[in-house]
Design a protein around this motif. Structure first.
Motif, PDB file in Angstrom:
ATOM      1  N   VAL A 131       1.029  -1.205  -0.117  1.00  0.00           N
ATOM      2  CA  VAL A 131       0.186  -0.011  -0.146  1.00  0.00           C
ATOM      3  C   VAL A 131       0.959   1.279  -0.074  1.00  0.00           C
ATOM      4  O   VAL A 131       0.595   2.205  -0.883  1.00  0.00           O
ATOM      5  CB  VAL A 131      -0.987  -0.031   1.132  1.00  0.00           C
ATOM      6  CG1 VAL A 131      -1.806   1.309   1.244  1.00  0.00           C
ATOM      7  CG2 VAL A 131      -1.972  -1.208   1.249  1.00  0.00           C
ATOM      8  N   VAL A 132       2.083   1.121   0.890  1.00  0.00           N
ATOM      9  CA  VAL A 132       2.922   2.371   0.748  1.00  0.00           C
ATOM     10  C   VAL A 132       3.508   2.494  -0.576  1.00  0.00           C
ATOM     11  O   VAL A 132       3.577   3.542  -0.983  1.00  0.00           O
ATOM     12  CB  VAL A 132       3.747   2.068   1.914  1.00  0.00           C
ATOM     13  CG1 VAL A 132       5.157   3.365   1.925  1.00  0.00           C
ATOM     14  CG2 VAL A 132       3.292   2.131   3.125  1.00  0.00           C
ATOM     15  N   ALA A 133       3.720   1.334  -1.241  1.00  0.00           N
ATOM     16  CA  ALA A 133       4.476   1.422  -2.563  1.00  0.00           C
ATOM     17  C   ALA A 133       3.430   2.107  -3.562  1.00  0.00           C
ATOM     18  O   ALA A 133       3.954   2.841  -4.444  1.00  0.00           O
ATOM     19  CB  ALA A 133       4.908  -0.190  -2.907  1.00  0.00           C
ATOM     20  N   ALA A 134       2.290   1.774  -3.374  1.00  0.00           N
ATOM     21  CA  ALA A 134       1.355   2.318  -4.241  1.00  0.00           C
ATOM     22  C   ALA A 134       1.116   3.771  -3.983  1.00  0.00           C
ATOM     23  O   ALA A 134       0.982   4.403  -5.115  1.00  0.00           O
ATOM     24  CB  ALA A 134       0.133   1.595  -4.092  1.00  0.00           C
ATOM     25  N   PHE A 135       1.150   4.156  -2.898  1.00  0.00           N
ATOM     26  CA  PHE A 135       1.185   5.539  -2.765  1.00  0.00           C
ATOM     27  C   PHE A 135       2.410   6.335  -3.270  1.00  0.00           C
ATOM     28  O   PHE A 135       2.306   7.277  -3.887  1.00  0.00           O
ATOM     29  CB  PHE A 135       1.392   5.887  -1.070  1.00  0.00           C
ATOM     30  CG  PHE A 135       1.117   7.365  -0.641  1.00  0.00           C
ATOM     31  CD1 PHE A 135       0.484   8.220  -1.113  1.00  0.00           C
ATOM     32  CD2 PHE A 135       1.919   7.510   0.447  1.00  0.00           C
ATOM     33  CE1 PHE A 135       0.348   9.512  -0.826  1.00  0.00           C
ATOM     34  CE2 PHE A 135       2.002   8.916   0.852  1.00  0.00           C
ATOM     35  CZ  PHE A 135       1.149  10.038   0.403  1.00  0.00           C
ATOM     36  N   GLY A 136       3.761   5.750  -3.074  1.00  0.00           N
ATOM     37  CA  GLY A 136       4.863   6.271  -3.864  1.00  0.00           C
ATOM     38  C   GLY A 136       4.474   6.328  -5.353  1.00  0.00           C
ATOM     39  O   GLY A 136       5.016   7.318  -5.808  1.00  0.00           O
ATOM     40  N   ARG A 137       4.121   5.362  -5.957  1.00  0.00           N
ATOM     41  CA  ARG A 137       3.568   5.551  -7.223  1.00  0.00           C
ATOM     42  C   ARG A 137       2.709   6.788  -7.529  1.00  0.00           C
ATOM     43  O   ARG A 137       2.909   7.642  -8.536  1.00  0.00           O
ATOM     44  CB  ARG A 137       2.995   4.311  -7.637  1.00  0.00           C
ATOM     45  CG  ARG A 137       2.612   3.951  -9.373  1.00  0.00           C
ATOM     46  CD  ARG A 137       2.109   2.669  -9.755  1.00  0.00           C
ATOM     47  NE  ARG A 137       2.121   2.537 -11.069  1.00  0.00           N
ATOM     48  CZ  ARG A 137       0.766   2.314 -11.673  1.00  0.00           C
ATOM     49  NH1 ARG A 137      -0.405   2.469 -10.904  1.00  0.00           N
ATOM     50  NH2 ARG A 137       0.813   2.344 -13.002  1.00  0.00           N
ATOM     51  N   SER A 159       8.919   5.103  -1.088  1.00  0.00           N
ATOM     52  CA  SER A 159       9.060   3.820  -1.878  1.00  0.00           C
ATOM     53  C   SER A 159      10.460   3.424  -1.048  1.00  0.00           C
ATOM     54  O   SER A 159      10.467   2.205  -0.894  1.00  0.00           O
ATOM     55  CB  SER A 159       9.801   4.192  -3.069  1.00  0.00           C
ATOM     56  OG  SER A 159      10.922   4.919  -3.294  1.00  0.00           O
ATOM     57  N   GLU A 160      11.231   3.950  -0.416  1.00  0.00           N
ATOM     58  CA  GLU A 160      12.367   3.477   0.492  1.00  0.00           C
ATOM     59  C   GLU A 160      11.699   2.709   1.757  1.00  0.00           C
ATOM     60  O   GLU A 160      12.388   1.754   2.013  1.00  0.00           O
ATOM     61  CB  GLU A 160      13.440   4.536   0.955  1.00  0.00           C
ATOM     62  CG  GLU A 160      14.478   4.002   1.684  1.00  0.00           C
ATOM     63  CD  GLU A 160      15.609   5.194   1.939  1.00  0.00           C
ATOM     64  OE1 GLU A 160      15.957   5.319   3.248  1.00  0.00           O
ATOM     65  OE2 GLU A 160      16.303   5.522   0.872  1.00  0.00           O
ATOM     66  N   LEU A 161      10.812   3.231   2.316  1.00  0.00           N
ATOM     67  CA  LEU A 161      10.286   2.576   3.329  1.00  0.00           C
ATOM     68  C   LEU A 161       9.634   1.150   2.988  1.00  0.00           C
ATOM     69  O   LEU A 161       9.822   0.171   3.495  1.00  0.00           O
ATOM     70  CB  LEU A 161       9.188   3.363   3.880  1.00  0.00           C
ATOM     71  CG  LEU A 161       9.410   4.371   4.818  1.00  0.00           C
ATOM     72  CD1 LEU A 161       8.231   5.453   5.121  1.00  0.00           C
ATOM     73  CD2 LEU A 161       9.997   4.142   6.302  1.00  0.00           C
ATOM     74  N   ALA A 162       8.992   1.101   1.842  1.00  0.00           N
ATOM     75  CA  ALA A 162       8.269  -0.077   1.384  1.00  0.00           C
ATOM     76  C   ALA A 162       9.413  -0.893   0.629  1.00  0.00           C
ATOM     77  O   ALA A 162       9.084  -2.245   0.962  1.00  0.00           O
ATOM     78  CB  ALA A 162       7.232   0.264   0.538  1.00  0.00           C
ATOM     79  N   ALA A 163      10.158  -0.699   0.091  1.00  0.00           N
ATOM     80  CA  ALA A 163      11.504  -1.518  -0.579  1.00  0.00           C
ATOM     81  C   ALA A 163      12.166  -2.278   0.624  1.00  0.00           C
ATOM     82  O   ALA A 163      12.394  -3.341   0.521  1.00  0.00           O
ATOM     83  CB  ALA A 163      12.417  -0.639  -1.069  1.00  0.00           C
ATOM     84  N   MET A 164      12.139  -1.509   1.893  1.00  0.00           N
ATOM     85  CA  MET A 164      12.787  -2.142   2.919  1.00  0.00           C
ATOM     86  C   MET A 164      12.123  -3.400   3.389  1.00  0.00           C
ATOM     87  O   MET A 164      12.712  -4.262   4.033  1.00  0.00           O
ATOM     88  CB  MET A 164      13.361  -1.095   4.002  1.00  0.00           C
ATOM     89  CG  MET A 164      14.538  -0.477   3.985  1.00  0.00           C
ATOM     90  SD  MET A 164      14.730   0.710   5.325  1.00  0.00           S
ATOM     91  CE  MET A 164      13.442   1.772   5.707  1.00  0.00           C
ATOM     92  N   ALA A 169       7.961  -0.816  -4.863  1.00  0.00           N
ATOM     93  CA  ALA A 169       8.683   0.126  -4.410  1.00  0.00           C
ATOM     94  C   ALA A 169      10.258   0.091  -4.794  1.00  0.00           C
ATOM     95  O   ALA A 169      10.817   1.117  -5.162  1.00  0.00           O
ATOM     96  CB  ALA A 169       8.710   0.085  -2.777  1.00  0.00           C
ATOM     97  N   MET A 170      10.852  -0.939  -5.034  1.00  0.00           N
ATOM     98  CA  MET A 170      12.194  -1.173  -5.750  1.00  0.00           C
ATOM     99  C   MET A 170      12.099  -0.373  -7.099  1.00  0.00           C
ATOM    100  O   MET A 170      12.945   0.050  -7.726  1.00  0.00           O
ATOM    101  CB  MET A 170      12.510  -2.536  -5.617  1.00  0.00           C
ATOM    102  CG  MET A 170      12.715  -3.358  -4.004  1.00  0.00           C
ATOM    103  SD  MET A 170      13.025  -4.853  -4.234  1.00  0.00           S
ATOM    104  CE  MET A 170      12.530  -5.204  -2.734  1.00  0.00           C
ATOM    105  N   ASN A 171      11.035  -1.015  -7.857  1.00  0.00           N
ATOM    106  CA  ASN A 171      11.077  -0.417  -9.299  1.00  0.00           C
ATOM    107  C   ASN A 171      10.878   1.097  -9.344  1.00  0.00           C
ATOM    108  O   ASN A 171      11.430   1.865 -10.069  1.00  0.00           O
ATOM    109  CB  ASN A 171       9.725  -1.080  -9.969  1.00  0.00           C
ATOM    110  CG  ASN A 171       9.564  -0.627 -11.366  1.00  0.00           C
ATOM    111  OD1 ASN A 171      10.251  -1.625 -12.286  1.00  0.00           O
ATOM    112  ND2 ASN A 171       9.189   0.140 -11.970  1.00  0.00           N
ATOM    113  N   THR A 172      10.132   1.781  -8.511  1.00  0.00           N
ATOM    114  CA  THR A 172      10.030   3.068  -8.458  1.00  0.00           C
ATOM    115  C   THR A 172      11.404   3.619  -8.087  1.00  0.00           C
ATOM    116  O   THR A 172      11.771   4.829  -8.479  1.00  0.00           O
ATOM    117  CB  THR A 172       8.882   3.503  -7.105  1.00  0.00           C
ATOM    118  OG1 THR A 172       7.780   2.991  -7.378  1.00  0.00           O
ATOM    119  CG2 THR A 172       8.869   5.112  -6.896  1.00  0.00           C
TER     120      THR A 172
END
Length: 307
Positions: free
Chosen positions: A162-168, A183-188, A194-197
């Motif tokens: 969900v956090v990654a979607a927010f980053g997008r 995206s850093e938060l979600a990638a961790m 998030a990694m793709n972002t």
């Protein structure tokens, strides 16, 4: 299911900075804030704002709350010397992904209504088998940011996807610094999106230096989570020598992996590759097969090429 604690504020939506900055432990700030915000003590809140002044989200939250209590905000801590740019998350910092146990049945994610609404507004196609996602061109960035931010304001226990979607959504809305932080938060926490972002931000070079090798490493990390978009971007890197030495065999391998999951851009591109007689011998049957698979997914380009 991996959960991710996130605290946001209205100030974040208009351009607040890093979640973790300098040498201050902003992860600790999040934990301390959970107690301080309910204390009702203006002294405690003002002290918190000074101690964690290098954590913009939390110091802003404290100043906003202080205004509500006293009508006056604590002045930001004075910064005497400019700090070195903080070290960004690297692929090598990610925790190893646990091997799935084949005896364990798949667990459907238990999304709340707010999480589901955010995902429906901002998630990427192929991000999860449990929802379709929305194409980049079809995303209403302002609406998606508002829905996701409203969730983050209310809920401190939010799924990483969900956090990654927010980053997008933040990228689509032009909030690039915030997109990098979230995206850093979600990638961790293991989110492939998030990694793709993060990879796309290193490719663009607007808020971090352009580093195609770093971008490719993040795309590869995203691909290894099973994200079709990441596989497609890895394939593009191999095809065009962007961040990695060109290798058409590996490019085809990753395009085909993404196509296996029905990823429309890969299906379309494979159709073009087998038609053009540039990288591989022309194979019109494969061209037609790939375009036929892309067309039902809504690709007008594939349908036009078939025609």
């Amino acid at each position: 299911m991996i959960r991710l604690g996130v605290v946001s504020s209205a100030a974040v939506l208009v351009g607040a900075g890093a979640v973790w900055a300098g040498e201050t432990d902003c992860g600790e700030a999040r934990l301390v804030w959970a107690d301080v915000k309910d204390s009702g003590s203006a002294t405690a809140i003002e002290s918190f704002a000074q101690i964690y002044a290098d954590c913009p989200i939390y110091s802003q939250l404290a100043r906003d709350l202080l205004i509500g209590l006293t009508g006056e905000a604590s002045a930001p801590a004075k910064v005497d010397d400019p700090k070195e740019p903080r070290r960004r998350l690297r692929v090598s910092d990610l925790r190893p992904r646990p091997e799935p146990d084949p005896d364990d049945p798949p667990q459907d994610p238990d999304y709340s209504d707010g999480e589901y609404d955010c995902l429906m507004a901002a998630a990427a196609p192929g991000q999860s088998p449990y929802f379709d996602g929305v194409k980049w061109a079809d995303m209403d960035a302002e609406n998606a940011m508002a829905i996701c931010a409203d969730l983050l304001l209310k809920d401190q226990d939010v799924d990483a996807e969900v956090v990654a979607a927010f980053g997008r959504a933040l990228i689509k809305g032009g909030k690039l610094e915030m997109a990098l932080e979230f995206s850093e938060l979600a990638a961790m926490e293991g989110s492939g999106l998030a990694m793709n972002t993060r990879a796309s931000l290193y490719n663009d070079g607007e808020i971090v230096p352009t580093e195609h090798e770093t971008a490719f490493a993040w795309y590869m990390a995203a691909a290894e989570t099973g994200l079709p978009m990441g596989m497609h971007n890895v394939a593009y890197g191999y095809e065009n020598g962007k961040g990695i030495a060109p290798d058409i065999d590996k490019a085809l391998y990753y395009y085909e992996r993404a196509a296996f999951f029905g990823y429309e851009p890969s299906l379309l591109h494979l159709g073009v590759i087998y038609r053009e007689d540039t990288h591989v011998a022309r194979d019109m049957q494969r061209t037609v097969d790939y375009l036929k698979m892309a067309a039902p997914n809504g690709s007008a380009d594939a349908a036009a090429r078939l025609g």
